[in-house]
Design an enzyme around this catalytic site. Structure first.
Site, short mmCIF file in Angstrom:
data_model
loop_
_atom_site.label_atom_id
_atom_site.label_comp_id
_atom_site.label_asym_id
_atom_site.label_seq_id
_atom_site.Cartn_x
_atom_site.Cartn_y
_atom_site.Cartn_z
N SER A 148 23.94 50.18 34.23
CA SER A 148 24.50 51.45 34.68
C SER A 148 23.49 52.55 34.41
O SER A 148 22.81 52.53 33.37
CB SER A 148 25.81 51.76 33.95
OG SER A 148 26.21 53.10 34.16
N TYR A 161 30.76 52.61 26.57
CA TYR A 161 30.25 52.01 27.80
C TYR A 161 28.75 52.22 27.93
O TYR A 161 28.00 51.29 28.25
CB TYR A 161 30.98 52.61 29.00
CG TYR A 161 30.55 52.04 30.33
CD1 TYR A 161 30.99 50.79 30.74
CD2 TYR A 161 29.73 52.77 31.18
CE1 TYR A 161 30.60 50.26 31.97
CE2 TYR A 161 29.34 52.26 32.41
CZ TYR A 161 29.78 51.01 32.79
OH TYR A 161 29.40 50.50 34.01
#
Length: 254
Positions: A148, A161
């Protein structure tokens, strides 16, 4: 139809998190290129429906297994199942992950149990899946880890995350050196927020931040990512081993 300018015909690829969203779109792109697929996901009903649909639409064999990336025994059982049916694996897409509190809690307020679960699924699950299937990798095996761009620009209020995806990037680089002597390439793709079912809960302001901040403004859809992933699964992609590709329309440059 997700067309690719190269062929993956005859290759066998495992995709985790393949039941829906980005994983489903990657599976379609691979199927369009002639790939035999094995989808793994904790969402059993959705996963079986996706596998059946893709097989019928693209005319390639598509298997499905219900796998919990938080459980080592589930991953090991899956690897045994794959070994019984396939002689070798040519590609693995580590797409399965969980994302929580996007644009939500500050780092002081992150629950420890939540932190541990995110790391267990996103980091340990990626490692264990790679470890379990690596004995089956062919001499021209390719692995694509879905990271990501949050780990590239340091997204705030998303620490668990972001940390997990930073770990995936670090693992990609380390594994590139360990797997390279076997002719196996491993790369990471770092998209921004992709419009899927999994991101419907993301606050509108977080979507706006991305959509207005990209060099090419606008939303990012799964179809914008899958061509790069499919190429990284091909034999010519070996020269990109260990690299992280921020496929995010220019939100982050590296």
């Amino acid at each position: 139809m997700h067309a690719t300018p190269f062929s993956l015909a005859g290759r066998r690829v495992v995709i985790t998190g393949g039941a829906r969203g980005l994983g489903e779109a990657i599976a379609e792109a691979c199927a369009a290129a002639g790939t035999e697929l094995w989808l793994a996901d904790i969402l059993e009903e959705a996963g079986r429906q996706t596998a059946d649909r893709i097989s019928a639409e693209y005319g390639v064999p598509v298997c499905f297994s219900c796998v919990d990336l938080a459980r080592p025994d589930s991953i090991e059982a899956f690897a045994r199942e794959v070994k019984e049916k396939w002689e070798s694996v040519d590609g693995l897409v580590n797409n399965g992950a969980i994302a929580t509190n996007v644009g939500g809690k500050n780092f002081e307020d992150v629950d420890i149990a939540l932190w541990d679960r995110v790391q267990t699924v996103n980091v340990r699950g990626t490692w264990l899946m790679t470890r379990a299937l690596s004995p089956l990798f062919s001499a021209h095996g390719r692995i694509v880890n879905i990271a990501s761009d949050t780990a590239l620009w340091g997204a705030p209020r998303l620490l668990a995350y972001t940390a997990s995806k930073g770990a995936v990037i670090a693992m990609t680089r380390s594994l590139a050196r360990e797997l390279g002597p076997r002719g196996i390439g491993i790369s990471a793709v770092a998209p921004g927020i992709v419009r899927t079912e999994a991101t419907e809960y993301v606050p509108r302001e977080r979507h706006n931040l991305y959509e207005n901040g990209r060099a090419v403004p606008g939303p990012q859809n799964p179809e914008d990512i899958v061509g790069v992933v499919a190429f990284l699964l091909s034999e010519p992609a070996l020269s990109l081993t260990g690299q992280v590709l921020p496929v995010n329309a220019g939100f982050v440059f590296t």
